[in-house]
Design a protein around this motif. Structure first.
Motif, PDB file in Angstrom:
ATOM      1  N   LYS A 197       9.342  -1.524  -3.033  1.00 50.96           N
ATOM      2  CA  LYS A 197       8.322  -1.269  -4.289  1.00 50.96           C
ATOM      3  C   LYS A 197       7.095  -1.339  -3.415  1.00 50.96           C
ATOM      4  N   ASN A 198       5.859  -0.340  -4.436  1.00 46.30           N
ATOM      5  CA  ASN A 198       4.486  -0.497  -3.421  1.00 46.30           C
ATOM      6  C   ASN A 198       4.069  -1.337  -4.224  1.00 46.30           C
ATOM      7  N   GLY A 200       0.130  -2.211  -3.505  1.00 45.01           N
ATOM      8  CA  GLY A 200      -0.731  -1.232  -3.566  1.00 45.01           C
ATOM      9  C   GLY A 200      -1.585  -1.204  -3.033  1.00 45.01           C
ATOM     10  N   LYS A 201      -2.880  -0.604  -2.967  1.00 46.03           N
ATOM     11  CA  LYS A 201      -3.301  -0.410  -1.147  1.00 46.03           C
ATOM     12  C   LYS A 201      -4.629  -0.886  -0.775  1.00 46.03           C
ATOM     13  N   TRP A 202      -3.681  -2.474  -0.708  1.00 42.76           N
ATOM     14  CA  TRP A 202      -4.602  -3.775   0.849  1.00 42.76           C
ATOM     15  C   TRP A 202      -3.082  -4.059   1.177  1.00 42.76           C
ATOM     16  N   THR A 203      -2.079  -2.801   1.155  1.00 46.53           N
ATOM     17  CA  THR A 203      -0.440  -3.396   2.086  1.00 46.53           C
ATOM     18  C   THR A 203      -0.522  -2.720   3.031  1.00 46.53           C
ATOM     19  N   PRO A 204      -0.022  -2.122   3.756  1.00 44.86           N
ATOM     20  CA  PRO A 204       0.170  -1.117   5.569  1.00 44.86           C
ATOM     21  C   PRO A 204       0.698   0.018   4.369  1.00 44.86           C
ATOM     22  N   TRP A 205       2.214  -0.173   3.662  1.00 46.95           N
ATOM     23  CA  TRP A 205       2.528   1.513   3.277  1.00 46.95           C
ATOM     24  C   TRP A 205       0.915   1.758   1.980  1.00 46.95           C
ATOM     25  N   GLY A 206       0.556   1.037   1.414  1.00 45.77           N
ATOM     26  CA  GLY A 206      -0.436   1.440   0.177  1.00 45.77           C
ATOM     27  C   GLY A 206      -1.886   1.629   1.591  1.00 45.77           C
ATOM     28  N   ARG A 207      -2.010   1.865   2.610  1.00 46.50           N
ATOM     29  CA  ARG A 207      -3.339   2.084   3.663  1.00 46.50           C
ATOM     30  C   ARG A 207      -2.237   3.349   3.643  1.00 46.50           C
ATOM     31  N   LEU A 208      -1.258   3.730   4.111  1.00 40.36           N
ATOM     32  CA  LEU A 208      -1.040   5.393   4.365  1.00 40.36           C
ATOM     33  C   LEU A 208      -0.454   6.035   3.635  1.00 40.36           C
TER      34      LEU A 208
END
Ligand code: HEM
Length: 444
Positions: A197-198, A200-208
Motif C-alpha cells: 500500500k502507498n 503517502g509522502k511522509w513515509t520512507p517509500w513516499g519520500r523515495l
C-alpha cells in the motif's frame, strides 16, 4: 557436516543437496543478516566452512559461499542458470536499470554501457577528478581531525555528475541535493520488504517516490538541453554517449531506460568509491611505513605502490560484501551441492578476501602482497565477477588513484596509534564507523 534437503516441486527432495543451515529460528537469522551481517557470516563460515544456507527475509533461502573456488563457479555459471539476485537495486533505480535485466537483454545493455567506462576512456575523466579534489581542499581544517567520508562523498558525487552530464549547471545543483539522501534511504529500504500500500509522502517509500519525480524532471531537462546542443555530436559525457548509441538492431535506448540507467550509475558509483577512499585514509594513517612509501611515490609519475595500496584496501576493508544471484535452473550444481530453483546464491566477498590460502595472514594490511603481482580473478573480487562484474571498476580505480595522489601531493597525513575504526553498515556499503578520521597539514 549436516545436510538439509528441500522439496523443490518437480525435483524429488533426495536429488537436492543444499549446504547446511543454522538451527536458529528464521527471525533470528533475519535479524543477524539484516543488522549484524559481517559478524553473522563470519560465525557461520567458521562453523560450516565454504557454504551454508541462511533463511533471510525478502531474499528467502540464501546459499552463501565463502571461498574462491565456489565464487568462481558462481561467477562463471551460465546466465540461464543463475540470474541477478531477486529483489535487487532495480527496485530503487527502476526497470530500465542494468540491475533489472537478465540474459540477452543484460548483454545488449552492457555493450552500450561498456565504452564510456573502458580503460582507455579514463584519461578523459582524470582532470575532472583532480579538479573536484582540489575544490574540496579549501574547506579542510589545518591540523584538526576530521571525517574524510563526507568530503569523499561530495568529491565522488561531483565527479560522477560531471562525467555523466558534462558541464555544470543549476540542474546539477538539484541532483547534488537529492542524490545523497535518496541513496542513503534507498540503500536501507532495498533490503526491506516493499509495502503493498502507498502510505503517502511522509513515509520512507513516499519520500523515495518524491525524489524520483524531482529526478525525472531534471533528467528530462538535461536530455532536452543535450539534444539541442550544437556541439552534441562531439560531446564525450556519458549522457551524450548513451543518447548517440544504438543496439545492434539500430534502435536507441528509450528515454525511460536512460533515466533509470543514469540513476544507477550515479548511485552505484559514488558511495562505494567514497567509502573505499575513507577506508584508505583510515588504513594509511595507521601504517606509517605504507604512508611514507606512498608520499615518496606521489611526487613522481609512478603509481605502482599506490595501486597496490588501493587493491589491499579493497581486500582488507571490503565495502560491498555480497554479490548475489538467483537460481533460474531447475537445479544448480555448485561444488558438492545441488541447489533448487528459486534459491538465492550469494558470494560473501569479505570472506573470500579473508581466505588464508589466497592471502597469507589475511587480517594484516599489507600492500606488498600486490607489488609485482596481479590479484587473482576469483580471489580478489571487490567488484564482483563474471558477466555482472561492476561496470565502473576501471573508473573507480582511476578515481581513487587520482584522489589519493592529489591529497598526498598537497597534504601531510598525520599517523595515529589509535585502534582501527570499526565497521559501520550504511545498508549496502560498509564505511569506517567514525568516517575515516584523519589530521592533515598543508605541505609547504
Ligand atoms: C570502489 C567502488 C566500487 C565498488 C566496490 C563496486 C562494487 C560493485 C559490485 C560488488 C557489484 C556487483 C557485481 C556482481 O554482482 O558480480 C557492482 C555492480 C555494478 N557497479 Fe559497481 N562498484 C564500485 C564503483 C562503481 C562505479 C564508479 C560505477 C559507475 C559509475 C559502478 C556501477 C556499477 C553498475 C552499473 C553495476 C551493475 C552491473 C550489472 O549488473 O551488470 N560501480 N559494483
Amino acid at each position: 557436516m549436516s545436510e538439509t534437503t528441500i522439496d523443490a516441486g518437480v525435483q524429488s527432495a533426495s536429488s537436492l543437496r543444499v549446504p547446511p543451515a543454522p538451527r536458529a529460528p528464521k527471525f533470528l537469522q533475519g535479524i543477524g543478516y539484516a543488522f549484524f551481517r559481517r559478524q553473522t557470516i563470519g560465525v557461520l563460515a567458521a562453523r560450516h566452512g565454504s557454504a551454508f544456507t541462511l533463511r533471510v527475509p525478502v531474499f528467502g533461502n540464501m546459499v552463501v559461499v565463502t571461498d574462491p573456488a565456489l565464487a568462481k563457479q558462481v561467477f562463471t555459471a551460465s546466465t540461464d542458470d543463475l540470474g541477478n539476485i531477486q529483489p535487487n537495486l532495480s527496485r530503487i533505480f527502476g526497470p530500465g536499470s542494468v540491475f533489472a535485466l537478465e540474459g540477452g537483454e543484460h548483454r545488449r545493455r552492457r555493450k552500450l554501457l561498456t565504452p564510456p567506462f573502458h580503460g582507455k576512456a579514463m584519461k578523459n575523466y582524470e582532470f575532472i577528478v583532480e579538479e573536484e579534489t582540489l575544490r574540496e581542499f579549501a574547506a579542510w581544517p589545518e591540523g584538526e581531525e576530521f571525517e574524510t567520508l563526507e568530503p569523499m562523498m561530495r568529491i565522488t558525487l561531483n565527479i560522477i555528475l560531471r562525467a555523466i552530464f558534462g558541464a555544470d549547471g543549476t540542474e546539477l545543483e538539484t541532483l547534488r541535493r537529492i542524490i545523497p539522501p535518496w541513496v542513503t534511504l534507498g540503500s536501507r529500504l532495498a533490503v526491506l520488504p516493499t509495502p503493498t500500500k502507498n502510505f503517502g509522502k511522509w513515509t520512507p517509500w513516499g519520500r523515495l517516490a518524491a525524489y524520483r519525480d524531482e529526478y525525472n524532471s531534471v533528467v528530462d531537462t538535461l536530455i532536452e538541453q543535450s539534444r539541442r546542443d550544437p556541439a552534441f555530436d562531439d560531446r564525450t559525457d556519458i549522457l551524450a554517449l548513451l543518447l548517440r548509441s544504438t543496439y545492434e538492431d539500430g534502435t536507441p535506448m528509450s528515454r525511460r531506460d536512460i533515466g533509470d540507467e543514469l540513476l544507477t550509475l550515479l548511485a552505484a558509483g559514488h558511495e562505494t568509491t567514497a567509502s573505499t577512499l575513507a577506508w584508505a585514509f583510515e588504513r594509511i594513517s595507521r601504517h606509517p611505513g605504507v604512508l611514507a612509501d606512498l608520499v615518496a611515490e606521489a611526487d613522481t609519475d609512478g603509481n605502482e605502490f599506490r595501486q597496490a595500496v588501493i587493491l589491499e584496501v579493497q581486500r582488507n576493508r571490503t565495502v560491498i560484501d555480497f554479490a548475489g544471484r538467483h537460481v533460474l535452473a531447475p537445479v544448480l550444481e555448485l561444488g558438492e551441492w545441488r541447489i533448487p530453483k528459486g534459491h538465492s546464491v550469494s558470494v560473501a566477498i569479505g570472506q573470500v578476501h579473508g581466505d588464508a590460502g589466497e592471502f597469507p595472514d589475511p587480517e594484516r594490511f599489507d600492500p606488498q602482497r600486490f607489488m609485482g603481482k596481479r590479484p587473482s580473478t576469483f580471489g580478489w573480487i571487490p567488484f564482483g565477477g563474471g558477466t555482472r562484474r561492476c561496470v565502473g571498476a576501471a573508473f573507480a580505480n582511476m578515481e581513487m588513484d587520482v584522489v589519493l595522489r592529489t591529497v598526498l601531493r598537497h597534504f601531510t597525513v598525520e599517523t595515529t596509534a589509535a585502534p582501527g575504526e570499526k565497521w559501520h553498515s550504511r545498508g549496502i556499503a560498509f564505511t569506517p564507523k567514525k568516517g575515516g578520521r584523519v589530521r592533515l597539514r598543508r605541505r609547504t
